[in-house]
Design an enzyme around this catalytic site. Structure first.
Site, mmCIF file in Angstrom:
data_model
loop_
_atom_site.group_PDB
_atom_site.id
_atom_site.type_symbol
_atom_site.label_atom_id
_atom_site.label_comp_id
_atom_site.label_asym_id
_atom_site.label_seq_id
_atom_site.Cartn_x
_atom_site.Cartn_y
_atom_site.Cartn_z
ATOM 1 N N GLN A 27 0.808 -1.224 0.000
ATOM 2 C CA GLN A 27 0.000 0.000 0.000
ATOM 3 C C GLN A 27 0.836 1.266 0.000
ATOM 4 O O GLN A 27 0.428 2.293 -0.547
ATOM 5 C CB GLN A 27 -0.950 0.000 1.207
ATOM 6 C CG GLN A 27 -1.929 1.167 1.237
ATOM 7 C CD GLN A 27 -2.789 1.190 2.497
ATOM 8 O OE1 GLN A 27 -2.634 0.346 3.363
ATOM 9 N NE2 GLN A 27 -3.687 2.154 2.603
ATOM 10 N N TYR A 54 2.979 -11.599 4.139
ATOM 11 C CA TYR A 54 2.666 -10.187 3.900
ATOM 12 C C TYR A 54 3.285 -9.725 2.584
ATOM 13 O O TYR A 54 4.514 -9.747 2.417
ATOM 14 C CB TYR A 54 3.180 -9.307 5.042
ATOM 15 C CG TYR A 54 2.490 -9.540 6.373
ATOM 16 C CD1 TYR A 54 1.347 -10.329 6.474
ATOM 17 C CD2 TYR A 54 2.974 -8.972 7.553
ATOM 18 C CE1 TYR A 54 0.712 -10.539 7.686
ATOM 19 C CE2 TYR A 54 2.343 -9.171 8.770
ATOM 20 C CZ TYR A 54 1.213 -9.959 8.834
ATOM 21 O OH TYR A 54 0.592 -10.165 10.047
ATOM 22 N N GLN A 292 -0.660 9.829 10.881
ATOM 23 C CA GLN A 292 -1.523 8.820 11.513
ATOM 24 C C GLN A 292 -0.765 8.082 12.604
ATOM 25 O O GLN A 292 -1.255 7.911 13.723
ATOM 26 C CB GLN A 292 -1.989 7.855 10.416
ATOM 27 C CG GLN A 292 -2.824 6.682 10.866
ATOM 28 C CD GLN A 292 -3.056 5.701 9.719
ATOM 29 O OE1 GLN A 292 -2.427 5.785 8.667
ATOM 30 N NE2 GLN A 292 -3.953 4.771 9.935
#
Length: 327
Positions: A27, A54, A292
């Protein structure tokens, strides 16, 4: 940063840690991944979570390059991998928990992470096709070789973990030290019900994942806006359906109101709630943006705000407390 023992072991892990599922090698850019790890490390995070599955192994490659570039002292951080799903190439003996795959997957992870050993090595899921005895023995082989320091499980049932402990004791081997379950305000049964005996009798540690329920408890999906989020990644349709559940969204909206009254964010409220559980060793944070992560790394500041009264209000909203079965 607060540090907690990983169950009854002597290993100390930061209460907040950084994971790479769906982000590293997929991502986000490698540059952003580097920035996130540096920010986490500077904030006192010492545990970085990964797995062979992953991004089909790419996540570990990215993390390995970052660890090598920063030249952090090896004693200053804890890194993990998980075995079960395999990497890009699937096939016989390339997935599961057979002795062959457990050992070959460990060697592969060490190569991708550019590490001499893994601090933590997880069985990513139970394997119905492999005897637990075989897996426990394989893990002990790796322990004896110094390739791993602790081993554990992820999303195993209490009965399966108990069986692994029984096998280890029968053959004087080292049993599982930790489990990595999903735990958040919407998913609570394993940690608050099923595993209670394991915590009490065996001192099992936990490295919990999805504390924000795949973003539901971050507040960003309450308007059902999913652009530029993990819910729009290819193959994540199942996750999107699970997160954008009407009942869960309504609960998230009510929790947002409570967070506003406490002058904090929904994300930090939800993370603090997880941190308050004494059976949580570390809460794995996922992040795609530095801002974030910076915000969520301050979640420990919110824990004192969670008084009995506030915890009661949270329960009234979510109504997800599992019913504990008494024997």
């Amino acid at each position: 940063m607060e540090y907690r023992r990983l169950g009854k072991s002597g290993l100390q892990v930061s209460a907040l840690s950084l994971g790479s599922w769906l982000t590293f090698g997929q991502q986000i850019s490698d540059k952003t991944a580097d920035e996130l790890m540096g920010m986490a490390y500077d904030a006192g995070v010492n545990f970085f979570d990964n797995a062979e599955g992953y991004a089909a192994g790419k996540s570990e490659i990215v993390m390995g390059k970052i660890l090598k570039a920063h030249k952090w002292e090896r004693e200053s951080f804890v890194v993990s991998s998980k075995v079960f799903f395999g990497t890009e190439n699937k096939g016989p003996n390339r997935v599961g928990l057979s002795r062959k795959h457990v050992i070959e997957a460990c060697n592969g992870a060490l190569s991708r992470l550019q590490a001499d050993y893994l601090d933590l090595y997880f069985c990513h899921r139970p394997d119905k096709n492999t005897p637990i005895e075989e897996t426990v023995w394989a893990m002990n082989t790796l322990l004896q070789q110094g390739k791993i320091l602790y081993w554990g499980t992820s999303e195993w049932s209490a009965a399966e973990i108990m069986e692994a402990i029984r096998v280890a004791r029968q053959y004087n081997l080292i049993g599982p030290t930790m489990e990595q379950p999903q735990y958040n305000l919407m998913e609570r049964n394993k940690l608050e019900n099923e595993y209670l005996l394991l915590f009490k009798e065996y001192g099992l540690g936990t490295t919990i994942w999805s504390p924000l329920a795949s973003g539901l408890l971050s507040g960003k999906y309450t308007a059902k806006k999913t652009a530029d989020t993990r819910l729009e990644l290819k193959g994540m349709e199942w996750l999107k359906d699970a997160v954008l559940n009407e009942d869960k969204l309504k609960k998230a909206q009510e929790l947002q109101k409570l967070a506003d009254k406490l002058n904090t964010s929904l994300a930090k409220l939800s993370l603090a709630w997880c941190l308050k559980n004494p059976n949580v060793s570390t809460v794995i944070l996922g992040a795609s943006k530095p801002d974030q992560l910076k915000e969520n790394l301050t979640a420990l500041e919110v824990v004192p705000l969670l008084t009995d009264e506030v915890m009661g209000k949270i329960e009234d909203i979510v109504q997800t407390r599992p019913k504990i079965v008494q024997f």
